[in-house]
Design a protein around this motif. Structure first.
Motif, PDB file in Angstrom:
ATOM      1  N   ALA A 198       0.806  -1.221   0.000  1.00 36.51           N
ATOM      2  CA  ALA A 198       0.000   0.000   0.000  1.00 36.51           C
ATOM      3  C   ALA A 198       0.843   1.278   0.000  1.00 36.51           C
ATOM      4  N   ALA A 199       2.161   1.177  -0.207  1.00 42.10           N
ATOM      5  CA  ALA A 199       3.036   2.351  -0.192  1.00 42.10           C
ATOM      6  C   ALA A 199       2.583   3.389  -1.203  1.00 42.10           C
ATOM      7  N   ASP A 200       2.652   4.663  -0.789  1.00 40.78           N
ATOM      8  CA  ASP A 200       2.341   5.785  -1.675  1.00 40.78           C
ATOM      9  C   ASP A 200       3.595   6.364  -2.320  1.00 40.78           C
ATOM     10  N   VAL A 201       4.716   6.276  -1.598  1.00 42.73           N
ATOM     11  CA  VAL A 201       5.921   6.999  -1.982  1.00 42.73           C
ATOM     12  C   VAL A 201       7.128   6.225  -1.474  1.00 42.73           C
ATOM     13  N   VAL A 202       8.230   6.306  -2.192  1.00 42.56           N
ATOM     14  CA  VAL A 202       9.477   5.716  -1.700  1.00 42.56           C
ATOM     15  C   VAL A 202      10.559   6.784  -1.687  1.00 42.56           C
ATOM     16  N   MET A 203      11.469   6.639  -0.717  1.00 41.36           N
ATOM     17  CA  MET A 203      12.633   7.509  -0.625  1.00 41.36           C
ATOM     18  C   MET A 203      13.812   6.733  -1.202  1.00 41.36           C
ATOM     19  N   LEU A 204      14.255   7.154  -2.370  1.00 44.31           N
ATOM     20  CA  LEU A 204      15.248   6.436  -3.153  1.00 44.31           C
ATOM     21  C   LEU A 204      16.608   7.091  -2.977  1.00 44.31           C
ATOM     22  N   ALA A 205      17.557   6.359  -2.398  1.00 39.32           N
ATOM     23  CA  ALA A 205      18.861   6.928  -2.061  1.00 39.32           C
ATOM     24  C   ALA A 205      19.919   6.523  -3.087  1.00 39.32           C
ATOM     25  N   GLY A 206      20.333   7.478  -3.914  1.00 39.21           N
ATOM     26  CA  GLY A 206      21.494   7.313  -4.764  1.00 39.21           C
ATOM     27  C   GLY A 206      21.334   6.490  -6.019  1.00 39.21           C
ATOM     28  N   ARG A 207      20.120   5.984  -6.298  1.00 39.36           N
ATOM     29  CA  ARG A 207      19.968   5.092  -7.438  1.00 39.36           C
ATOM     30  C   ARG A 207      19.324   5.773  -8.654  1.00 39.36           C
ATOM     31  N   TYR A 208      19.101   7.072  -8.567  1.00 44.48           N
ATOM     32  CA  TYR A 208      18.742   7.826  -9.771  1.00 44.48           C
ATOM     33  C   TYR A 208      19.498   9.137  -9.709  1.00 44.48           C
ATOM     34  N   SER A 209      20.745   9.060 -10.142  1.00 43.16           N
ATOM     35  CA  SER A 209      21.659  10.195 -10.092  1.00 43.16           C
ATOM     36  C   SER A 209      22.406  10.286 -11.415  1.00 43.16           C
ATOM     37  N   LEU A 210      23.218  11.308 -11.545  1.00 42.56           N
ATOM     38  CA  LEU A 210      24.018  11.456 -12.766  1.00 42.56           C
ATOM     39  C   LEU A 210      24.980  10.292 -12.984  1.00 42.56           C
ATOM     40  N   LEU A 211      25.310   9.567 -11.916  1.00 39.06           N
ATOM     41  CA  LEU A 211      26.255   8.461 -12.034  1.00 39.06           C
ATOM     42  C   LEU A 211      25.615   7.079 -11.908  1.00 39.06           C
ATOM     43  N   ASP A 212      24.333   7.016 -11.566  1.00 37.05           N
ATOM     44  CA  ASP A 212      23.667   5.723 -11.370  1.00 37.05           C
ATOM     45  C   ASP A 212      22.194   5.881 -11.714  1.00 37.05           C
ATOM     46  N   GLN A 213      21.790   5.314 -12.829  1.00 35.66           N
ATOM     47  CA  GLN A 213      20.381   5.395 -13.240  1.00 35.66           C
ATOM     48  C   GLN A 213      19.684   4.034 -13.153  1.00 35.66           C
ATOM     49  N   SER A 214      20.150   3.182 -12.240  1.00 35.58           N
ATOM     50  CA  SER A 214      19.602   1.826 -12.155  1.00 35.58           C
ATOM     51  C   SER A 214      18.125   1.811 -11.786  1.00 35.58           C
ATOM     52  N   ALA A 215      17.617   2.870 -11.166  1.00 35.24           N
ATOM     53  CA  ALA A 215      16.192   2.911 -10.814  1.00 35.24           C
ATOM     54  C   ALA A 215      15.294   2.924 -12.042  1.00 35.24           C
ATOM     55  N   LEU A 216      15.872   3.226 -13.222  1.00 41.99           N
ATOM     56  CA  LEU A 216      15.077   3.153 -14.452  1.00 41.99           C
ATOM     57  C   LEU A 216      14.671   1.723 -14.778  1.00 41.99           C
ATOM     58  N   ASP A 217      15.310   0.758 -14.122  1.00 39.44           N
ATOM     59  CA  ASP A 217      14.998  -0.648 -14.384  1.00 39.44           C
ATOM     60  C   ASP A 217      13.899  -1.185 -13.476  1.00 39.44           C
TER      61      ASP A 217
ATOM     62  N   VAL B 172      16.969  11.082  -2.750  1.00 44.11           N
ATOM     63  CA  VAL B 172      17.993  11.523  -1.803  1.00 44.11           C
ATOM     64  C   VAL B 172      19.331  10.939  -2.262  1.00 44.11           C
ATOM     65  N   GLY B 173      20.406  11.376  -1.619  1.00 47.94           N
ATOM     66  CA  GLY B 173      21.717  10.881  -2.012  1.00 47.94           C
ATOM     67  C   GLY B 173      22.084  11.248  -3.435  1.00 47.94           C
ATOM     68  N   VAL B 174      21.605  12.401  -3.919  1.00 47.18           N
ATOM     69  CA  VAL B 174      21.825  12.755  -5.324  1.00 47.18           C
ATOM     70  C   VAL B 174      23.270  13.119  -5.614  1.00 47.18           C
ATOM     71  N   PHE B 175      24.065  13.421  -4.575  1.00 41.96           N
ATOM     72  CA  PHE B 175      25.492  13.675  -4.770  1.00 41.96           C
ATOM     73  C   PHE B 175      26.328  12.395  -4.662  1.00 41.96           C
ATOM     74  N   ASN B 176      25.656  11.251  -4.464  1.00 37.77           N
ATOM     75  CA  ASN B 176      26.355   9.961  -4.330  1.00 37.77           C
ATOM     76  C   ASN B 176      27.495  10.037  -3.326  1.00 37.77           C
ATOM     77  N   SER B 177      27.199  10.532  -2.126  1.00 33.30           N
ATOM     78  CA  SER B 177      28.140  10.631  -1.000  1.00 33.30           C
ATOM     79  C   SER B 177      29.228  11.681  -1.192  1.00 33.30           C
ATOM     80  N   GLY B 178      29.094  12.528  -2.203  1.00 37.35           N
ATOM     81  CA  GLY B 178      30.032  13.645  -2.326  1.00 37.35           C
ATOM     82  C   GLY B 178      30.669  13.835  -3.678  1.00 37.35           C
ATOM     83  N   LEU B 179      30.756  12.765  -4.484  1.00 32.24           N
ATOM     84  CA  LEU B 179      31.476  12.874  -5.750  1.00 32.24           C
ATOM     85  C   LEU B 179      30.854  13.911  -6.683  1.00 32.24           C
ATOM     86  N   LEU B 180      29.534  14.125  -6.571  1.00 33.93           N
ATOM     87  CA  LEU B 180      28.855  15.085  -7.443  1.00 33.93           C
ATOM     88  C   LEU B 180      28.617  16.429  -6.765  1.00 33.93           C
TER      89      LEU B 180
END
Length: 336
Positions: free
Chosen positions: A187-206, A222-230
């Motif tokens: 029944a989830a309405d929303v998910v908090m996605l950490a680091g898996r849809y960023s400039l360096l990781d688009q795996s959430a598209l799968d 969240v985690g859009v800077f991938n822990s700092g690299l971006l």
């Protein structure tokens, strides 16, 4: 600041959110007055979504955030916290928390995704924040607890949502595969996605992003800077990626993306914040903000115009996946 609605719920989020993990003394001490000033600066800048969790500083983040928001009009902001880790007395304290927060370890975390654990966790969060309700509740890192989280915790949250006690429910994780299951099977309405849809990781598209579109649900990135690299205009060796030293090939790719950003009159961190909005299911980007200076920088980066042609160029050069969608970003810069 422009707002976007979590689909099929009454909850709307400002496009930029305040992540309160760092004011729970993540990695280093944040003075109480600095934490309060960061929340004040966020409010003045128009941010109205604030995210916390019992895990962050063994309750310190919730206490500080609640104190800073107390007295502000309750219907003008959205507060989220999380369940899954109960805070219980620590029978064997060593002096300092062992999970990255610089706080005393008089308490310890106890995994619990049972119905009773969910209700106890929410009650404790309300006590620590001193506020009257949580607008969003996420299951926090249920990676090793799928069955109990899906069969006990999520139905308990759904019952509270259906009673009007909570506005929206979901799960937050560093992986995308299980989040997709929560969107498809619960029944989830929303998910908090950490680091898996960023400039360096688009795996959430799968998985996560197609599931959100298919089921009319939403994603907080969240985690859009991938822990700092971006997080800097010109990435260098020694920067972190997903909490570890970034591999040289990723540093090189980040630098290549940075150079394209510069040609379009923007910067790597501004593009990193804007990127998740290329997908229509993303309603918010939340960033950790420790002090007013960090807040001001992130707000300024968010407000920069990022040309849509940038994504086309990055696709053409193979620097992002070819299936990253093209979505006009005009609304991102709205102040409505």
């Amino acid at each position: 600041m422009h707002q976007r609605k979590i689909q099929n719920t009454p909850v709307s989020l400002t496009e930029l959110g305040f992540g309160a993990s760092v004011i729970g003394n993540l990695y280093r001490v944040t003075p109480a007055e600095e934490a309060a000033a960061a929340v004040d600066a966020a409010w003045q800048a128009g941010l109205r979504y604030f995210d916390t969790a019992p895990h962050y500083g063994l309750g310190l983040s919730e206490r500080r955030l609640g104190a800073a928001l107390k007295g502000r009009p309750r219907d003008e902001y959205v507060l989220s916290s999380k369940v899954g880790r109960l805070l219980v007395p620590n029978e064997d304290p060593r002096g300092v928390d062992s999970e990255g927060f610089v706080v005393r370890d008089d308490l310890r975390r106890q995994w619990d995704f049972s119905r009773d654990g969910v209700l106890r966790s929410i009650e404790a969060s309300l006590e620590r924040t001193g506020l009257d309700r949580l607008d969003i509740v996420y299951l926090h890192d249920p990676d090793d607890h799928w069955r109990q989280a899906a069969e006990e915790a999520m139905p308990a949250l759904a019952e509270l949502r259906d009673q009007g006690v909570i506005g929206a429910i979901g799960a937050g994780m560093n992986q995308s595969a299980m989040l997709a299951r929560f969107l498809r099977e619960t029944a989830a309405d929303v998910v908090m996605l950490a680091g898996r849809y960023s400039l360096l990781d688009q795996s959430a598209l799968d998985d996560v992003l197609p599931a959100a579109q298919e089921h009319g649900k939403s994603v907080v990135a969240v985690g859009v800077f991938n822990s700092g690299l971006l997080s800097r205009d010109r990435p260098t060796e020694g920067m972190k990626y997903d909490y570890q030293d970034a591999p040289p090939e990723l540093v090189a790719r980040a630098l290549a993306i940075a150079e394209v950003c510069e040609r379009y009159g923007t910067s790597l961190p501004a593009a990193a914040i804007a990127f998740p909005y290329t997908h229509p299911s993303v309603v918010n980007v939340t960033l950790g903000m420790r002090n007013p200076d960090q807040l001001a920088r992130n707000v300024e980066l968010h407000r920069r115009t990022v040309p849509e042609a940038l994504w086309d160029d990055l696709r053409a050069q193979g620097l992002i996946r070819p299936d990253v969608p093209s979505v006009a970003l005009t609304a991102r810069n709205s102040t409505g």
